[in-house]
Design a protein around this motif. Structure first.
Motif, short mmCIF file in Angstrom:
data_model
loop_
_atom_site.label_atom_id
_atom_site.label_comp_id
_atom_site.label_asym_id
_atom_site.label_seq_id
_atom_site.Cartn_x
_atom_site.Cartn_y
_atom_site.Cartn_z
N ILE A 1 0.92 -1.25 0.01
CA ILE A 1 0.00 0.10 -0.03
C ILE A 1 0.95 1.33 0.05
N ILE A 2 1.85 1.19 0.80
CA ILE A 2 2.74 2.34 1.07
C ILE A 2 3.37 2.70 -0.31
N ALA B 1 -1.79 21.54 -1.14
CA ALA B 1 -3.14 20.86 -1.05
C ALA B 1 -3.40 19.64 -1.61
N ILE B 2 -2.59 19.26 -2.83
CA ILE B 2 -2.45 17.98 -3.37
C ILE B 2 -1.97 17.16 -2.50
N ALA B 3 -0.89 17.44 -1.96
CA ALA B 3 -0.17 16.52 -0.95
C ALA B 3 -1.13 16.17 0.23
N ILE C 1 -5.38 10.11 2.20
CA ILE C 1 -5.58 8.73 1.78
C ILE C 1 -4.86 7.92 2.55
N MET C 2 -3.71 8.33 2.78
CA MET C 2 -2.84 7.40 3.29
C MET C 2 -2.85 7.35 5.01
N ASN D 1 6.88 7.30 9.43
CA ASN D 1 7.71 6.52 8.50
C ASN D 1 6.84 6.22 7.46
N PHE D 2 5.53 6.11 7.71
CA PHE D 2 4.55 5.79 6.53
C PHE D 2 4.05 6.91 5.89
N VAL D 3 4.42 8.14 6.18
CA VAL D 3 3.88 9.44 5.61
C VAL D 3 4.46 9.66 4.18
#
Lengths: 305, 282
Positions: free
Chosen positions: A232-233, A278-280, A286-287, B121-123
């Protein structure tokens, strides 16, 4: 290990206890400060910055939620977001793929160790090189892919030049190292599978798929969890391959959020730092869903201690 | 063992399996093999359109010699080493201490600090990009190796802390208790009792971080610009721009750029895999 961190009983002199209260903070200080400074604070700074209009040089101008409203009507943003969904879903194929190769290689014939290392190879080389290797593999004039398609009377196709195919082509390149990673996780997991349980299940007549599903996979759960986390990451971080293979093209059709953000913030036509931030932030949110889930799983594992 | 060991199957299956292994491997590594072949062809083969035929002659030595003696590649490689090695040392040193603090001591915010490291660390990198770039510019470290090293050390500390803390948690706690009963100072416990036991973890982390940092591309592009500071991952794009359409040289360059982590992996395989699969087994 249950009493791992209980205060130790015998020594009750006050100086001793003080030392034990201060020591962890002294040990933590350098790493923690560094991490706060370079990782944690910047996250909040980005949140703040996303409310401004800023070219990276002059004074930032506060615009409230305008950047986010603009995202709503930005076609390129929509394409990137949609591509991110494709990445997330298709990248997960690395997990069954890795399991399949691990099962194939989990034997003890001669030279198998070398085979395992060589299968793992793609993960060790940098994504930049993977990207180059695959863009030559796809090349419409001489790429090996079209040579092989020619043998069966197909092609030629220009994978990276076709807006409909390009994202899938890049995902396949990304799956190559990621599958290798999942494979090594599963090989380690298979090594630790309890042989007695397998034998017992065999005596009960379990075989093939049923054995895999009911006996092996439950024992591989920790490996699956890690494979899930890293995949996922990896999917949400995909940047290198896109930058190397297509630079977002053709016509921006292979962009993902991470790439689009970079493009906006440091574009040749003037920096749009606030919009990029803003995109980040969207990507981060989501993350965050996944991070929360991962931490929650870890928290449950920590409890019993 | 699952699947059933091949020795227990018929002779035919065994031979079939042994025959299939090399075929599967070649298919798996095909794109890479193609590049390796490219890097040994002379340039006339490409101008003549002989992409996949037999090389007209072996030109491996001259191609690689060109990469090493006539391009900026050695400088990029040197930059990569000067960025990667200090990062490994810094991140491992910091995380030995943070891992020790979080693994040994019990205090109220312990788990929260640990989770902060894990979450950080996951960012996604991108949310750090603008502030970190700004910070680096402000410190006057933009386009320097030091600027890149400082950020890498900080970011990798998250992963390394996760790793070290879990490793230390699994050590026998009685050792530390015994040392405390003896009245040994906390820092001496760290240095003389725990650190020697952490050698395998240090080795595993060192090879992993080496590979991660060597292969980093995003931060190299964000924080550096020219041949004086860019690592090889970023440098290879300028190298390719210089030798556009010279596929034999681009292939040789890619292989050179990819080689150090590969060598590291083969030399330290056991540690590498132990590090990568930490937690994959209960």
């Amino acid at each position: 290990m249950t009493n791992a961190a209980l205060p130790t009983a015998p020594d009750t002199r006050p100086r001793r206890r003080n030392a034990q209260a201060i020591a962890p903070w002294l040990f933590l200080a350098p790493g923690l400060l560094f991490f706060l400074f370079y990782v944690i604070f910047p996250v909040f700074q980005s949140f703040n910055l996303s409310l401004y209009k800023w070219d990276g040089l002059g004074t930032p101008e506060f615009v409230g939620l305008k950047n986010y409203r603009d995202l709503g009507s930005d076609r390129a943003f929509e394409v990137s977001l949609w591509n991110n969904v494709k990445w997330l879903v298709l990248y997960l194929l690395a997990i069954p793929g890795g399991l399949f190769i691990a099962l194939f290689l989990n034997q003890t014939v001669r030279g198998i160790r070398l085979y395992k290392s060589l299968f793992f190879f793609p993960f060790v080389i940098s994504q930049v090189v993977v990207g180059l290797v695959f863009s030559w593999f796809y090349d419409p004039t001489f790429g090996l892919l079209n040579v092989m398609l020619g043998w069966v009377g197909l092609g030629p196709i220009n994978v990276l030049g076709d807006p409909a195919l390009v994202t899938y082509g890049i995902i396949v390149a990304g799956l190559w190292p990621q599958t290798a990673y999942c494979m090594i996780l599963y090989l380690t997991g298979l090594n630790a599978v309890d042989p007695e349980q397998v034998e017992a299940a065999r005596l009960d007549g379990a075989k093939g798929w049923r054995m895999l599903w009911y006996v092996i996979l439950p024992q591989l759960r920790p490996a699956t969890f890690i494979a899930f986390v890293v995949t996922i990451i990896g999917a949400l971080r995909s940047f290198d391959l896109i930058s190397i293979m297509t630079n977002g093209g053709p016509f921006g059709s292979s962009r993902v959020l991470s790439f689009y953000m970079f493009e906006k913030a440091l574009s040749e036509y003037g920096f749009r730092m606030g919009y990029g931030a803003a995109i980040a932030v969207v990507l981060f949110l989501i993350m965050l869903v996944f991070i929360a889930y991962f931490l929650w799983s870890m928290y449950r594992q920590e409890r019993p201690r | 063992m699952f699947p059933t060991p091949i020795e227990k199957s018929s002779r035919g299956w065994q031979l079939g399996y042994q025959g299939l292994l090399p075929v599967a491997l070649i298919a798996w590594l095909l794109p890479l093999i193609a590049v390796a072949v490219f890097s040994m062809k002379p340039d006339v083969d490409f101008t003549a359109g002989n992409y996949w035929g037999v090389p007209s002659r072996f030109a491996g030595f001259e191609n690689y010699a060109k990469v090493f003696f006539e391009s900026d590649m050695p400088r990029y490689l040197m930059n990569s080493i000067l960025i990667t090695v200090p990062t490994v040392i810094g991140a491992v040193a910091l995380s030995c201490m943070t891992g020790f603090a979080l693994g040994i001591y019990r205090f109220r915010s312990n788990l929260w600090i640990f989770f902060m490291f894990v979450a950080g660390n996951f960012v996604p990198f991108q949310i750090l990009m603008v502030p970190v770039r700004d910070l680096t510019l402000g410190l006057g470290l933009y386009n320097t190796k030091l600027g890149l090293v400082l950020f890498h050390v900080a970011f990798q500390t998250g992963f390394c802390t996760l790793f070290m803390r879990n490793f230390i948690r699994a050590l026998p706690f009685e050792l530390i208790e015994a040392a405390r009963v003896e009245g040994v100072a906390e820092w001496r416990i760290f240095w003389f009792v725990v650190l020697p036991l952490m050698k395998p973890a240090i080795a595993a982390l060192a090879v992993l971080i080496f590979t991660f940092i060597w292969n980093d591309y995003f931060w190299a592009v964000v924080l550096t610009q020219g041949v004086e500071s860019q690592p090889v991952t970023a440098g290879i794009t300028s190298f390719n721009a210089q030798y556009r359409a010279a596929y034999h040289l681009m292939s040789a360059g890619s292989i050179v750029a990819a080689l150090p982590p590969v060598a590291m992996f083969f030399l330290m395989q056991k540690h590498f895999i132990a590090g990568l699969t930490l937690g994959a087994v209960k």
